[in-house]
Design an enzyme around this catalytic site. Structure first.
Site, PDB file in Angstrom:
ATOM      1  N   GLY A   1      35.105  23.662  36.519  1.00 26.83           N
ATOM      2  CA  GLY A   1      35.259  24.624  37.610  1.00 26.83           C
ATOM      3  C   GLY A   1      35.199  26.070  37.188  1.00 26.83           C
ATOM      4  O   GLY A   1      35.502  26.954  37.993  1.00 26.83           O
TER       5      GLY A   1
ATOM      6  N   HIS B   1      39.504  33.557  31.027  1.00 23.93           N
ATOM      7  CA  HIS B   1      40.603  34.045  31.862  1.00 23.93           C
ATOM      8  C   HIS B   1      41.671  32.979  32.002  1.00 23.93           C
ATOM      9  O   HIS B   1      41.377  31.794  32.093  1.00 23.93           O
ATOM     10  CB  HIS B   1      40.123  34.507  33.243  1.00 23.93           C
ATOM     11  CG  HIS B   1      39.224  33.542  33.951  1.00 23.93           C
ATOM     12  ND1 HIS B   1      37.897  33.378  33.603  1.00 23.93           N
ATOM     13  CD2 HIS B   1      39.442  32.689  34.978  1.00 23.93           C
ATOM     14  CE1 HIS B   1      37.348  32.474  34.391  1.00 23.93           C
ATOM     15  NE2 HIS B   1      38.254  32.025  35.230  1.00 23.93           N
TER      16      HIS B   1
HETATM   17  P1  5GP Z   1      37.198  30.251  37.520  1.00 29.02           P
HETATM   18  O1  5GP Z   1      36.701  29.405  38.659  1.00 29.02           O
HETATM   19  O2  5GP Z   1      36.059  30.850  36.727  1.00 29.02           O
HETATM   20  O3  5GP Z   1      38.236  29.583  36.676  1.00 29.02           O
HETATM   21  O4  5GP Z   1      37.986  31.437  38.206  1.00 29.02           O
HETATM   22  C1  5GP Z   1      37.361  32.596  38.634  1.00 29.02           C
HETATM   23  C2  5GP Z   1      38.320  33.295  39.555  1.00 29.02           C
HETATM   24  O5  5GP Z   1      37.838  34.618  39.745  1.00 29.02           O
HETATM   25  C3  5GP Z   1      38.427  32.657  40.954  1.00 29.02           C
HETATM   26  O6  5GP Z   1      39.788  32.294  41.209  1.00 29.02           O
HETATM   27  C4  5GP Z   1      37.933  33.753  41.905  1.00 29.02           C
HETATM   28  O7  5GP Z   1      38.656  33.824  43.110  1.00 29.02           O
HETATM   29  C5  5GP Z   1      38.115  35.024  41.071  1.00 29.02           C
HETATM   30  N1  5GP Z   1      37.163  36.093  41.370  1.00 29.02           N
HETATM   31  C6  5GP Z   1      35.807  35.971  41.483  1.00 29.02           C
HETATM   32  N2  5GP Z   1      35.265  37.171  41.745  1.00 29.02           N
HETATM   33  C7  5GP Z   1      36.280  38.071  41.788  1.00 29.02           C
HETATM   34  C8  5GP Z   1      36.332  39.473  42.014  1.00 29.02           C
HETATM   35  O8  5GP Z   1      35.338  40.167  42.232  1.00 29.02           O
HETATM   36  N3  5GP Z   1      37.568  40.053  41.968  1.00 29.02           N
HETATM   37  C9  5GP Z   1      38.702  39.332  41.722  1.00 29.02           C
HETATM   38  N4  5GP Z   1      39.853  40.001  41.719  1.00 29.02           N
HETATM   39  N5  5GP Z   1      38.684  38.010  41.502  1.00 29.02           N
HETATM   40  C10 5GP Z   1      37.488  37.378  41.537  1.00 29.02           C
END
Ligand code: 5GP
Length: 119
Positions: free
Chosen positions: A100, A107
């Protein structure tokens, strides 16, 4: 982990670190930046990222241990700052698309609040 130059980090988090798109900062130090997730999955949902561009934990190597440890300790500092350390919080990192991971910049998700599902 593969480390890429700060200035050319092409991901959305690289743009956030360079101030090219806005974010709601909750914490910053020399190595780390933390901000509110744009689409929170819990009452508290913070993203904690290294300023260096590491793709994800799937690239972790021995030389990354100090930085990764710093991120974990920083997560606890942020939990204290936000008042969720006593009640409890969850840290998640999605390592790779199959898990995911949408943003290819390491992060930690810091999640807390009463609606946190069992795991
Ligand atoms: P991943 O799915 O990669 O583990 O998590 C990525 C996270 O980044 C998601 O929870 C999504 O909501 C967040 N996210 C994506 N784009 C942005 C953005 O432009 N700003 C912020 N603050 N969060 C973001």
């Amino acid at each position: 982990m593969t480390r890429h130059p700060f200035a050319t980090n092409p991901t959305i988090f690289g743009k956030i670190l360079r101030g090219e798109i806005p974010s709601k900062k909750v914490y910053e130090d020399d190595l780390t930046y933390a901000f509110e997730d744009i689409a929170p999955k819990a009452e508290t949902h913070i993203l904690i990222i290294p300023k260096q561009h590491l793709i994800g934990n799937q690239d972790a190597q021995t030389g990354d241990a100090a930085l990764l440890g710093h991120l974990m300790v920083t997560a606890n500092k942020i939990a204290i700052q936000l008042g969720v350390q006593q009640t409890g919080y969850r840290l998640i990192t999605n390592a790779g698309e199959g898990a995911g991971q949408q943003v290819p910049h390491f992060h930690l998700h810091l999640l807390a609040g009463p609606s946190l599902p069992g795991f």
